[in-house]
Design a protein around this motif. Structure first.
Motif, PDB file in Angstrom:
ATOM      1  N   LEU A   6      -7.151  10.693  -0.189  1.00 15.98           N
ATOM      2  CA  LEU A   6      -6.205   9.834  -1.270  1.00 15.98           C
ATOM      3  C   LEU A   6      -4.849   9.335  -0.484  1.00 15.98           C
ATOM      4  O   LEU A   6      -4.513   8.274  -0.661  1.00 15.98           O
ATOM      5  CB  LEU A   6      -5.684  10.761  -2.371  1.00 15.98           C
ATOM      6  CG  LEU A   6      -6.440  10.681  -3.891  1.00 15.98           C
ATOM      7  CD1 LEU A   6      -5.624  12.028  -4.594  1.00 15.98           C
ATOM      8  CD2 LEU A   6      -7.148   9.168  -4.215  1.00 15.98           C
ATOM      9  N   LEU A  24      -6.147   6.622   2.178  1.00 15.16           N
ATOM     10  CA  LEU A  24      -6.019   5.243   1.095  1.00 15.16           C
ATOM     11  C   LEU A  24      -4.623   4.758   0.791  1.00 15.16           C
ATOM     12  O   LEU A  24      -4.174   3.377   0.669  1.00 15.16           O
ATOM     13  CB  LEU A  24      -6.460   5.655  -0.520  1.00 15.16           C
ATOM     14  CG  LEU A  24      -6.282   3.769  -1.206  1.00 15.16           C
ATOM     15  CD1 LEU A  24      -7.324   2.927  -0.188  1.00 15.16           C
ATOM     16  CD2 LEU A  24      -7.707   4.544  -2.637  1.00 15.16           C
ATOM     17  N   SER A  25      -3.258   5.429   0.093  1.00 11.03           N
ATOM     18  CA  SER A  25      -2.093   5.149  -0.192  1.00 11.03           C
ATOM     19  C   SER A  25      -1.563   4.304   1.276  1.00 11.03           C
ATOM     20  O   SER A  25      -0.942   3.085   0.759  1.00 11.03           O
ATOM     21  CB  SER A  25      -1.271   6.209  -0.308  1.00 11.03           C
ATOM     22  OG  SER A  25      -2.033   6.853  -1.962  1.00 11.03           O
ATOM     23  N   LEU A  64      -2.818   1.442   1.414  1.00  9.79           N
ATOM     24  CA  LEU A  64      -2.580   0.231   0.220  1.00  9.79           C
ATOM     25  C   LEU A  64      -1.337  -0.456   0.838  1.00  9.79           C
ATOM     26  O   LEU A  64      -0.514  -1.629   0.560  1.00  9.79           O
ATOM     27  CB  LEU A  64      -2.803   0.767  -1.129  1.00  9.79           C
ATOM     28  CG  LEU A  64      -4.216   1.205  -1.213  1.00  9.79           C
ATOM     29  CD1 LEU A  64      -4.183   1.682  -2.914  1.00  9.79           C
ATOM     30  CD2 LEU A  64      -4.886  -0.334  -1.611  1.00  9.79           C
ATOM     31  N   GLU A  85       0.036  -4.077   1.406  1.00  7.42           N
ATOM     32  CA  GLU A  85       0.725  -4.676   0.956  1.00  7.42           C
ATOM     33  C   GLU A  85       2.074  -5.454   1.507  1.00  7.42           C
ATOM     34  O   GLU A  85       2.526  -6.549   1.418  1.00  7.42           O
ATOM     35  CB  GLU A  85       1.337  -4.113  -0.197  1.00  7.42           C
ATOM     36  CG  GLU A  85       2.444  -4.510  -1.218  1.00  7.42           C
ATOM     37  CD  GLU A  85       2.985  -3.548  -2.132  1.00  7.42           C
ATOM     38  OE1 GLU A  85       3.744  -4.183  -3.603  1.00  7.42           O
ATOM     39  OE2 GLU A  85       2.467  -2.153  -2.464  1.00  7.42           O
ATOM     40  N   ALA A 133      -9.215  -4.609  -1.263  1.00  4.35           N
ATOM     41  CA  ALA A 133      -9.085  -2.587  -1.526  1.00  4.35           C
ATOM     42  C   ALA A 133      -7.593  -3.403  -2.672  1.00  4.35           C
ATOM     43  O   ALA A 133      -7.552  -2.821  -3.797  1.00  4.35           O
ATOM     44  CB  ALA A 133      -8.357  -2.339  -0.526  1.00  4.35           C
ATOM     45  N   GLU A 134      -6.245  -4.137  -2.100  1.00  7.87           N
ATOM     46  CA  GLU A 134      -5.430  -4.192  -3.728  1.00  7.87           C
ATOM     47  C   GLU A 134      -5.578  -4.730  -4.467  1.00  7.87           C
ATOM     48  O   GLU A 134      -5.390  -4.728  -5.469  1.00  7.87           O
ATOM     49  CB  GLU A 134      -4.541  -5.163  -2.396  1.00  7.87           C
ATOM     50  CG  GLU A 134      -2.917  -5.145  -2.669  1.00  7.87           C
ATOM     51  CD  GLU A 134      -2.647  -4.206  -2.491  1.00  7.87           C
ATOM     52  OE1 GLU A 134      -1.089  -3.842  -3.693  1.00  7.87           O
ATOM     53  OE2 GLU A 134      -2.679  -3.654  -2.362  1.00  7.87           O
ATOM     54  N   ARG A 178      -7.061  -2.293  -6.750  1.00  5.92           N
ATOM     55  CA  ARG A 178      -5.985  -1.641  -6.916  1.00  5.92           C
ATOM     56  C   ARG A 178      -4.912  -2.289  -8.193  1.00  5.92           C
ATOM     57  O   ARG A 178      -4.284  -1.597  -9.516  1.00  5.92           O
ATOM     58  CB  ARG A 178      -4.717  -0.939  -6.021  1.00  5.92           C
ATOM     59  CG  ARG A 178      -3.545   0.363  -6.668  1.00  5.92           C
ATOM     60  CD  ARG A 178      -2.808   0.457  -5.223  1.00  5.92           C
ATOM     61  NE  ARG A 178      -2.154  -0.465  -5.384  1.00  5.92           N
ATOM     62  CZ  ARG A 178      -1.117  -0.562  -4.587  1.00  5.92           C
ATOM     63  NH1 ARG A 178      -0.240   0.761  -5.648  1.00  5.92           N
ATOM     64  NH2 ARG A 178      -0.273  -1.759  -4.358  1.00  5.92           N
ATOM     65  N   ARG A 179      -4.886  -3.386  -8.190  1.00  4.97           N
ATOM     66  CA  ARG A 179      -4.141  -4.096  -9.038  1.00  4.97           C
ATOM     67  C   ARG A 179      -4.720  -4.558 -10.551  1.00  4.97           C
ATOM     68  O   ARG A 179      -3.665  -4.486 -11.404  1.00  4.97           O
ATOM     69  CB  ARG A 179      -2.927  -5.193  -8.126  1.00  4.97           C
ATOM     70  CG  ARG A 179      -2.295  -5.519  -7.096  1.00  4.97           C
ATOM     71  CD  ARG A 179      -1.328  -4.811  -6.931  1.00  4.97           C
ATOM     72  NE  ARG A 179      -0.552  -4.600  -6.164  1.00  4.97           N
ATOM     73  CZ  ARG A 179       0.856  -4.369  -6.572  1.00  4.97           C
ATOM     74  NH1 ARG A 179       1.953  -3.983  -7.323  1.00  4.97           N
ATOM     75  NH2 ARG A 179       1.768  -4.009  -4.972  1.00  4.97           N
ATOM     76  N   PRO A 190      -7.551  -3.508 -11.943  1.00  6.96           N
ATOM     77  CA  PRO A 190      -9.555  -2.679 -12.238  1.00  6.96           C
ATOM     78  C   PRO A 190      -9.931  -3.107 -13.688  1.00  6.96           C
ATOM     79  O   PRO A 190     -10.463  -2.579 -13.786  1.00  6.96           O
ATOM     80  CB  PRO A 190      -8.119  -0.890 -12.325  1.00  6.96           C
ATOM     81  CG  PRO A 190      -7.380  -1.159 -13.349  1.00  6.96           C
ATOM     82  CD  PRO A 190      -6.286  -2.677 -12.016  1.00  6.96           C
TER      83      PRO A 190
END
Length: 284
Positions: free
Chosen positions: A120, A123-124, A127, A131, A256-257, A260-261, A263
């Motif tokens: 995690l 992954l953070s 991301l 961004e 990937a974004e 997350r943005r 779902p």
């Protein structure tokens, strides 16, 4: 009716009743040394047995019910205690086994949690990098655009201008639609429909293979990650333009974004995102 008394018990009773009378007659002084302590204890035990037997005989004489003398079942009690101890040991062994299994499961869970936390965190970081890169691309594109002097808003109706451009696209006149949406974005940069106009402009540019311009239009459309019906598709279209521009790494970061943005993107859009992820060979 009086209970029958065995001859042996009667004889012992007679001896027991005669014992006090005999004890009243003084004995002559012993000619030898007194009994030693061991003999005295032995005699005392015999007298105790006689007294107990006499009590039994007297009880039989007074009652018609037989008297049952139960010997101490020491062996049976020891066997019972041994069985209980065996059961207790088995229970303790089972409990120890359960505790050992729980300890192993807890250790495994701790290791899995540590691995998940590391994933995690990674992954953070990824991301955040995506961004930041998208923001930098937007800023660079804005800086690269030719500077124009601010102009007063046109006197036309932006809603009508947007509807006309959209009608051209629905009619399949992509060249005219492209010009109409480009004029709208330039004429109404702060209008509510401007991000969506940029999205449709990107669509017309993608149709004629202008992927670099299309990517720029999609970036303008998704600035701020709007929560609209067309925004998820705009992100997917941006990733497809990046794939066409031979930038699979940037496309994977964009996808990937997207996950997350958005779902809850619609199934068709999510399916196109999965296809783009496969095409770009994104890591699972």
């Amino acid at each position: 009716m009086r209970a029958r008394i065995p001859l042996t018990l009667m004889a012992l009773a007679v001896l027991a009743t005669a014992a006090p009378a005999a004890s009243q007659t003084p004995l002559p002084e012993p000619a030898v040394d007194p009994l030693d302590s061991r003999d005295a204890k032995r005699v005392e035990r015999m007298e105790k047995v006689v007294r107990e037997l006499r009590a039994i005989v007297f009880q039989l004489q007074k009652s018609d019910k037989p008297v049952v003398v139960q010997p101490a079942d020491t062996d049976a009690r020891m066997a019972e205690m041994s069985e209980k101890l065996g059961d207790l040991e088995q229970t303790l062994r089972s409990l120890n086994s359960t505790i050992d299994n729980a300890t192993r499961d807890l250790d495994a869970a701790k290791r899995e949690n540590a691995a998940l936390k590391a994933q995690l965190d990674g992954l953070s970081e990824r991301l955040a990098a995506v961004e930041q890169k998208l923001t930098a691309s937007t800023v660079a594109a804005a800086e690269a655009a030719p500077a124009t002097a601010p102009t007063a808003p046109p006197a036309g109706d932006p809603n009508k201008a947007f509807a006309d451009a959209r009608q051209l696209m629905l009619a399949g006149d992509y060249d005219a639609a492209e010009n109409a949406f480009a004029d709208f974005v330039e004429a109404y940069p702060d209008a509510a429909k401007t991000p969506e106009a940029s999205y449709w402009l990107g669509k017309t540019l993608s149709v004629r293979g202008a992927h670099a311009d299309a990517a720029q239009a999609y970036i303008g459309a998704i600035r701020g990650w709007p929560q609209t019906s067309w925004a998820p598709d705009a992100v997917v279209e941006l990733s497809r333009s990046l794939i066409a521009l031979k930038k699979p790494s940037d496309a994977c970061q964009t996808l990937a974004e997207f996950a997350r943005r958005y779902p809850k993107a619609s199934p068709p859009v999510a399916a196109r995102a999965a296809a783009a992820r496969t095409q770009a060979k994104c890591a699972a």
